[in-house]
Design a protein around this motif. Sequence first.
Motif, PDB file in Angstrom:
ATOM      1  N   ARG A 114      33.828  50.003  42.682  1.00  0.00           N
ATOM      2  CA  ARG A 114      35.163  49.904  43.297  1.00  0.00           C
ATOM      3  C   ARG A 114      35.124  50.351  44.749  1.00  0.00           C
ATOM      4  O   ARG A 114      34.166  51.000  45.189  1.00  0.00           O
ATOM      5  CB  ARG A 114      36.198  50.725  42.519  1.00  0.00           C
ATOM      6  CG  ARG A 114      35.967  52.214  42.525  1.00  0.00           C
ATOM      7  CD  ARG A 114      36.993  52.940  41.658  1.00  0.00           C
ATOM      8  NE  ARG A 114      36.757  54.382  41.645  1.00  0.00           N
ATOM      9  CZ  ARG A 114      37.296  55.224  42.525  1.00  0.00           C
ATOM     10  NH1 ARG A 114      38.121  54.774  43.476  1.00  0.00           N
ATOM     11  NH2 ARG A 114      37.044  56.529  42.453  1.00  0.00           N
ATOM     12  N   GLN A 151      23.186  38.504  44.110  1.00  0.00           N
ATOM     13  CA  GLN A 151      23.978  39.133  43.047  1.00  0.00           C
ATOM     14  C   GLN A 151      24.858  40.249  43.618  1.00  0.00           C
ATOM     15  O   GLN A 151      26.014  40.412  43.219  1.00  0.00           O
ATOM     16  CB  GLN A 151      23.046  39.698  41.976  1.00  0.00           C
ATOM     17  CG  GLN A 151      22.280  38.658  41.186  1.00  0.00           C
ATOM     18  CD  GLN A 151      21.204  39.280  40.308  1.00  0.00           C
ATOM     19  OE1 GLN A 151      21.264  40.455  39.951  1.00  0.00           O
ATOM     20  NE2 GLN A 151      20.185  38.501  39.957  1.00  0.00           N
ATOM     21  N   ALA A 207      27.843  38.755  45.411  1.00  0.00           N
ATOM     22  CA  ALA A 207      28.825  38.285  44.426  1.00  0.00           C
ATOM     23  C   ALA A 207      29.600  39.465  43.838  1.00  0.00           C
ATOM     24  O   ALA A 207      30.822  39.376  43.605  1.00  0.00           O
ATOM     25  CB  ALA A 207      28.111  37.512  43.316  1.00  0.00           C
ATOM     26  N   ASN A 208      28.919  40.574  43.625  1.00  0.00           N
ATOM     27  CA  ASN A 208      29.590  41.772  43.116  1.00  0.00           C
ATOM     28  C   ASN A 208      30.556  42.339  44.148  1.00  0.00           C
ATOM     29  O   ASN A 208      31.646  42.824  43.804  1.00  0.00           O
ATOM     30  CB  ASN A 208      28.542  42.818  42.725  1.00  0.00           C
ATOM     31  CG  ASN A 208      29.118  43.921  41.863  1.00  0.00           C
ATOM     32  OD1 ASN A 208      29.960  43.668  41.003  1.00  0.00           O
ATOM     33  ND2 ASN A 208      28.673  45.151  42.081  1.00  0.00           N
ATOM     34  N   ARG A 226      33.668  40.326  43.999  1.00  0.00           N
ATOM     35  CA  ARG A 226      34.472  40.744  42.843  1.00  0.00           C
ATOM     36  C   ARG A 226      35.228  42.033  43.142  1.00  0.00           C
ATOM     37  O   ARG A 226      36.420  42.168  42.834  1.00  0.00           O
ATOM     38  CB  ARG A 226      33.562  40.939  41.626  1.00  0.00           C
ATOM     39  CG  ARG A 226      34.292  41.444  40.382  1.00  0.00           C
ATOM     40  CD  ARG A 226      33.362  42.181  39.440  1.00  0.00           C
ATOM     41  NE  ARG A 226      32.709  43.321  40.074  1.00  0.00           N
ATOM     42  CZ  ARG A 226      33.323  44.488  40.328  1.00  0.00           C
ATOM     43  NH1 ARG A 226      34.598  44.665  40.008  1.00  0.00           N
ATOM     44  NH2 ARG A 226      32.640  45.471  40.906  1.00  0.00           N
ATOM     45  N   ALA A 227      34.549  43.000  43.774  1.00  0.00           N
ATOM     46  CA  ALA A 227      35.186  44.280  44.069  1.00  0.00           C
ATOM     47  C   ALA A 227      36.318  44.116  45.084  1.00  0.00           C
ATOM     48  O   ALA A 227      37.355  44.788  44.979  1.00  0.00           O
ATOM     49  CB  ALA A 227      34.139  45.267  44.593  1.00  0.00           C
ATOM     50  N   MET A 238      38.118  41.370  45.478  1.00  0.00           N
ATOM     51  CA  MET A 238      39.212  40.725  44.733  1.00  0.00           C
ATOM     52  C   MET A 238      39.993  41.766  43.935  1.00  0.00           C
ATOM     53  O   MET A 238      41.237  41.756  43.908  1.00  0.00           O
ATOM     54  CB  MET A 238      38.628  39.659  43.800  1.00  0.00           C
ATOM     55  CG  MET A 238      39.648  39.033  42.857  1.00  0.00           C
ATOM     56  SD  MET A 238      40.869  37.998  43.693  1.00  0.00           S
ATOM     57  CE  MET A 238      39.915  36.501  43.897  1.00  0.00           C
ATOM     58  N   GLN A 239      39.291  42.698  43.322  1.00  0.00           N
ATOM     59  CA  GLN A 239      39.943  43.763  42.564  1.00  0.00           C
ATOM     60  C   GLN A 239      40.702  44.710  43.486  1.00  0.00           C
ATOM     61  O   GLN A 239      41.784  45.204  43.134  1.00  0.00           O
ATOM     62  CB  GLN A 239      38.883  44.534  41.770  1.00  0.00           C
ATOM     63  CG  GLN A 239      39.432  45.640  40.875  1.00  0.00           C
ATOM     64  CD  GLN A 239      38.307  46.386  40.168  1.00  0.00           C
ATOM     65  OE1 GLN A 239      37.407  46.925  40.807  1.00  0.00           O
ATOM     66  NE2 GLN A 239      38.348  46.390  38.837  1.00  0.00           N
ATOM     67  N   ASP A 275      40.069  36.443  47.947  1.00  0.00           N
ATOM     68  CA  ASP A 275      38.923  35.714  47.410  1.00  0.00           C
ATOM     69  C   ASP A 275      38.060  35.260  48.580  1.00  0.00           C
ATOM     70  O   ASP A 275      38.410  34.331  49.311  1.00  0.00           O
ATOM     71  CB  ASP A 275      39.399  34.508  46.600  1.00  0.00           C
ATOM     72  CG  ASP A 275      38.245  33.755  45.953  1.00  0.00           C
ATOM     73  OD1 ASP A 275      37.085  34.188  46.113  1.00  0.00           O
ATOM     74  OD2 ASP A 275      38.506  32.727  45.295  1.00  0.00           O
ATOM     75  N   GLU A 325      34.516  34.695  48.345  1.00  0.00           N
ATOM     76  CA  GLU A 325      33.180  34.244  47.966  1.00  0.00           C
ATOM     77  C   GLU A 325      32.826  32.872  48.520  1.00  0.00           C
ATOM     78  O   GLU A 325      31.680  32.628  48.916  1.00  0.00           O
ATOM     79  CB  GLU A 325      33.019  34.251  46.447  1.00  0.00           C
ATOM     80  CG  GLU A 325      31.593  34.005  46.014  1.00  0.00           C
ATOM     81  CD  GLU A 325      31.327  34.426  44.567  1.00  0.00           C
ATOM     82  OE1 GLU A 325      30.160  34.388  44.161  1.00  0.00           O
ATOM     83  OE2 GLU A 325      32.296  34.794  43.871  1.00  0.00           O
TER      84      GLU A 325
END
Length: 391
Positions: A176, A227, A230-231, A234-235, A237-238, A243, A245
């Motif tokens: 996070r 990878q 990409a993580n 995701r973090a 976005m959270q 977005d 990516e």
Amino acid sequence: MRILLAPDSFKEAASAEAIAQAMARGIKRGNPQAECWLMPLSDGGEGLTHALVHATGGTLHDVETVDAVGRPIIAQFGFLGNKHTSCTAVVELASASGLERVSPADRNALVASTFGTGLLIRAAIDAGADCIVLGLGGSATTDGGTGLARALGFHFLDTAGHDIPLGGGSLVDLSRIDDSEVPDFVKNVPIVLACDVTNPLTGPEGAAHVFAPQKGATATQVELLDQGLANLARAIMQYNGRDIEHTPGAGAAGGTGGGVLGLFNATVKPGIELVLNLAHGREACAWADVVITGEGSIDSQTPYGKVPSGIAKLAQSQGKPTIAIGGTVTRDPHTVEALNKTGIIATFGIAPGPADLTTLIANTERNVEITCAAIASTLRITAATSPCESA
């Protein structure tokens, strides 16, 4: 004859300003009566700060910071000149976090970080900047801009709530993002990303797969870095719902484009367009009879967002021809046709003959001068022998 000299830097050989000055010396040798307008340019990578400070009469500022692998260095940011109402600072990622700052033996694709660039931005903000132009290009990093963001107060935490190490290799452990120590004015300061690529953050055309091998990454490391990015997406976005990516340009500078777009008040502009606008490129092309531009390699990438094609298109819109010079020049028909469409009517390699690369790089400015002297002589003869229109 009026000649606009508008080159990019010749990478690992000479700055855009040094190339423009060498061009001018050559022009004067070939045609002492020629008038020259020197306008060193950048597409957002190396030389952006100097190009914009030169064009606007701004100022350069030295800052103690660190390079991509954490070693203390001195780097620079610039302020644009007084003609601009906002207090705009220019920072190029290559200045502190650039590949040329780190020798091949010291490059480490997994730990290289943009932290030093973040320190430059923080110094600019502390000095009064209310807008940042950030040049993306020439980086040694694939950390998604997380080092930069950390220097400005962000924390990137693992599942245990601990800060992950600097560098793209640790992004796979990111859980996070914490912004509790980021001042509001830092979050809100406008950042304009000067960028000449449209790569997404991840995937076959993303930052890791396309650019990380140039920074020393092995095939296994490329997969780990992809990878991690990409993580990071995701973090983010959270964290705030953005977005990043697959956003064009997110993969620039090892994903710094994506990280800055995801975490700050940032927008993207093509680097050469931004520079030409601030440097009054249209006015310069209108003044000139001919434009001479150049970069280290005139190749298949040159017609797409690079300095020579950018200035050539602008000159073409003013009815002015452009000549391009380069350390190497590609002659394949498709590239030549693409260059011609941008307004580049002729290309010249500066190499005087067979020589090793070290010697050619060392003699770059001399070879630029000799080449431009020959071009100027040819232009002078052509102008003198052109038939006059009948009355």
